[in-house]
Motif scaffolding. Structure first.
Motif, PDB file in Angstrom:
ATOM      1  N   SER A 214       0.838  -1.205   0.000  1.00 38.52           N
ATOM      2  CA  SER A 214       0.000   0.000   0.000  1.00 38.52           C
ATOM      3  C   SER A 214       0.869   1.250   0.000  1.00 38.52           C
ATOM      4  CB  SER A 214      -0.921   0.003   1.229  1.00 38.52           C
ATOM      5  OG  SER A 214      -1.787  -1.116   1.228  1.00 38.52           O
ATOM      6  N   CYS A 305      -5.902   3.498   0.386  1.00 40.26           N
ATOM      7  CA  CYS A 305      -6.078   2.050   0.515  1.00 40.26           C
ATOM      8  C   CYS A 305      -6.822   1.689   1.798  1.00 40.26           C
ATOM      9  CB  CYS A 305      -4.718   1.353   0.511  1.00 40.26           C
ATOM     10  SG  CYS A 305      -3.810   1.492  -1.046  1.00 40.26           S
ATOM     11  N   THR A 338      -8.895  -2.740  -0.563  1.00 48.02           N
ATOM     12  CA  THR A 338      -7.803  -2.975  -1.503  1.00 48.02           C
ATOM     13  C   THR A 338      -6.976  -4.208  -1.169  1.00 48.02           C
ATOM     14  OG1 THR A 338      -6.453  -1.405  -0.236  1.00 48.02           O
ATOM     15  CG2 THR A 338      -7.567  -0.564  -2.211  1.00 48.02           C
ATOM     16  N   TYR A 359      -5.003  -9.115  -2.762  1.00 45.51           N
ATOM     17  CA  TYR A 359      -5.130  -7.748  -3.259  1.00 45.51           C
ATOM     18  C   TYR A 359      -6.257  -7.673  -4.279  1.00 45.51           C
ATOM     19  CZ  TYR A 359      -0.474  -7.360  -1.212  1.00 45.51           C
ATOM     20  OH  TYR A 359       0.595  -7.389  -0.351  1.00 45.51           O
ATOM     21  N   ARG A 360      -6.843  -6.492  -4.384  1.00 43.73           N
ATOM     22  CA  ARG A 360      -7.943  -6.310  -5.328  1.00 43.73           C
ATOM     23  C   ARG A 360      -7.482  -6.453  -6.773  1.00 43.73           C
ATOM     24  NH1 ARG A 360     -13.116  -4.597  -5.553  1.00 43.73           N
ATOM     25  NH2 ARG A 360     -13.203  -4.250  -3.304  1.00 43.73           N
TER      26      ARG A 360
END
Length: 541
Positions: A214, A305, A338, A359-360
């Motif tokens: 992030s 994030c 995220t 993670y997205r």
């Protein structure tokens, strides 16, 4: 105004300024700006410290530093600190007396297995009496235990770093990640269809990687070079580690009266350097799910994030929802989320050190990787903090998930959720105790307004129970696992007896840690508490 008029005004201003300054010493004129700059810097430093720590904490810390300058006081503090450390370490040093300090001259060969059995026999009898710790039900010698042990031993020599040699382990990791992602919304349209991730050694590493990714993602997206993140008081201590390791300013903010993350308070701390906010589902201390939808909206509106800590809930909440329990949204179907961390070695019933970070999309996940091409050993890239990783753990996690399937996890979830509800009901029936907040899952925290809850904890410890002591507020919790299903009535019986004993005979029991836990929560100098913990760890390993 023409050029000549402007020049005339400038000349008169210059003459006036020189006339005024002529009454001062040249040396004074030289040092005055420097002094002003120094004073401004000191004021800025003071105001920034007040902003970060609060005026009360800053003044208290300054006074404590002054007091410690007195030799006699400093020696007294060190002496008392050592007493506390020795109390915390009670029994550890004596056990170290027989530890080896060098290799034996002659190896034990297969005889080492018997030595292992002897040492294992000295461990605490944890079956059914530990909060969390061991999540698999039954005995170590059969059933699911036996299955994952066999899977681990079959692949104990493998390493996914060598993907050309061990493609089986690479496939297992990919499938574990994909199956977990499917539980958390990867197949839903709202997730975006790009959920990706990797297996790690545990929840802490998963959180570290999510924070690091992030940070770097926000640096590439917004150019943030002085990153900050905002977490609720109930968030796991792994975020403190991440902030320390990755040089991120950490804001721990108060929670609501319901012990949930407070989105309104978190919003007040968001600024141009904010990279990340955090929510838990549920939080480790009290088993309460944070308002992930509110946090998601906050993250989306500010373009930052949001990490969701699902280390405890990842293999319970999806199935609890299917069983009809009122579970609020918590996964990638929530816009703004995220990244997510999930421990497979908890309710996923995999061997210890297995977790997942998700993670997205790949744009965020790629910031997790560190690739090296400048050293003489050839091209190198590894997905997580570790280079070499134990393939046996990956195989064990895959075996656990494949062996149980959706039906197995649904059955387990129903059992532990029902036991959790029964324990909550039993605690509510003890007048001296109260439950902290409204637990959403299988962690039940409780405290007392009339008894020292840490004395109750010491009494429970004397009966063989290993519970977790908490602060803010002072309380203890039990994290319900399959181990508790057959013994939860024994837990409630022992808890009732412990409360009765403490009520009739208040005061610390011999060898108990209640005075230390209680004092730790009241010490105004939090730096001293940190010193105690560091000293304890330094002498324990």
């Amino acid at each position: 105004m023409d050029a000549s008029s402007f020049s005339s005004i400038l000349g008169r201003s210059r003459a006036s300024a020189n006339s005024f300054l002529s009454q001062f010493e040249p040396l004074a004129l030289f040092f005055a700006p420097l002094l002003a700059l120094l004073i401004a810097s000191l004021v800025q430093w003071f105001l920034s410290r007040v902003y970060e720590q609060g005026l009360k904490s800053l003044v208290l810390g300054f006074l404590m530093s002054l007091i410690k300058l007195i030799p006699s006081v400093r020696l007294r503090i060190e002496s008392e600190k050592q007493k506390v450390v020795e109390k915390l370490q009670s029994g550890i040093k004596s056990k170290r007396d027989g530890w080896l300090i060098e290799l034996p001259k002659a190896g034990l060969g297969k005889g080492v297995v018997e030595k292992l059995r002897v040492e294992k026999g000295n461990d605490v009898s944890w079956q059914g009496k530990c909060s969390g710790t061991v999540y698999i039900g039954g005995s170590e010698t059969d059933g699911h235990f036996s299955l994952i042990n066999e899977a681990y031993s079959m692949f104990a020599h493998t390493n996914p770093l060598h993907l050309d040699v061990f493609p089986s382990i690479v496939r297992f990791e990919g499938e574990v990640v994909a199956m977990t992602a499917a539980l958390l919304g990867s197949n839903e349209k709202a997730s975006g269809g790009q959920i990706c991730g990797n297996m790690t050694s545990g929840g802490t590493e998963s959180i570290l990687l999510a924070v690091k990714s992030s940070r770097d993602y926000m640096r590439s997206k917004k150019g943030i070079t002085k990153p900050e993140m905002i977490i609720p008081e109930s968030a796991h201590s792994a975020y403190d580690k991440a902030a320390h390791y990755f040089k991120i300013k950490l804001w721990r903010v108060p929670v609501t009266k319901e012990f949930q993350a407070d989105a309104k308070v978190m919003r007040q701390f968001i600024n141009k350097n904010t990279i990340l906010i955090v929510g838990s589902a549920p939080g480790f201390p009290h088993g309460i799910i944070d308002p992930i939808e509110e946090l998601g909206a906050l993250a989306k509106n500010f373009g930052i994030c949001l990490h969701v800590d699902l280390c405890l809930g990842g293999f319970v909440l999806p199935f609890a929802r299917k069983l009809g329990y009122p579970i609020p949204p918590f996964d990638f179907t929530v816009k703004g989320v995220t990244s997510i961390s999930v421990d497979v070695h908890k309710y996923g019933l995999a061997p210890k050190g297995t977790s997942i970070v998700l993670y997205r999309n790949h744009d965020i996940r790629k910031h997790q990787f560190v690739a090296v091409s400048e050293w003489s050993g050839g091209l190198y890239v590894s997905p997580t903090i570790a280079g070499s990783r134990p393939g046996g753990l990956i195989a064990g996690a895959w075996a656990a998930m494949m062996a149980l399937g959706q039906e197995g996890y649904l059955e387990n979830t129903e059992a532990i959720m029902e036991v959790s509800k029964t324990i909550q009901k039993g605690i509510k029936e003890i007048p001296e105790l109260h439950i902290i907040g409204r637990p959403d899952m299988t962690v039940v925290a409780f405290g007392s307004n009339v008894l020292d809850i840490f004395e109750v904890n010491d009494m429970m410890s004397s009966k063989g129970w290993h519970l977790n002591a908490l602060q803010k507020p002072n309380s203890i919790h039990i994290c319900v696992t399959l181990q508790h299903v057959p013994v939860h009535e024994d837990f409630l019986k022992d808890l009732r007896e412990s409360v009765k004993t403490v009520k009739e005979n208040p005061g610390p029991i011999s060898g108990g840690l209640a005075p230390i836990y209680g004092a730790a929560g009241k010490i105004p100098d939090r730096g001293l508490v940190q010193d105690l913990l560091v000293a304890f760890m330094d002498g324990s390993c």
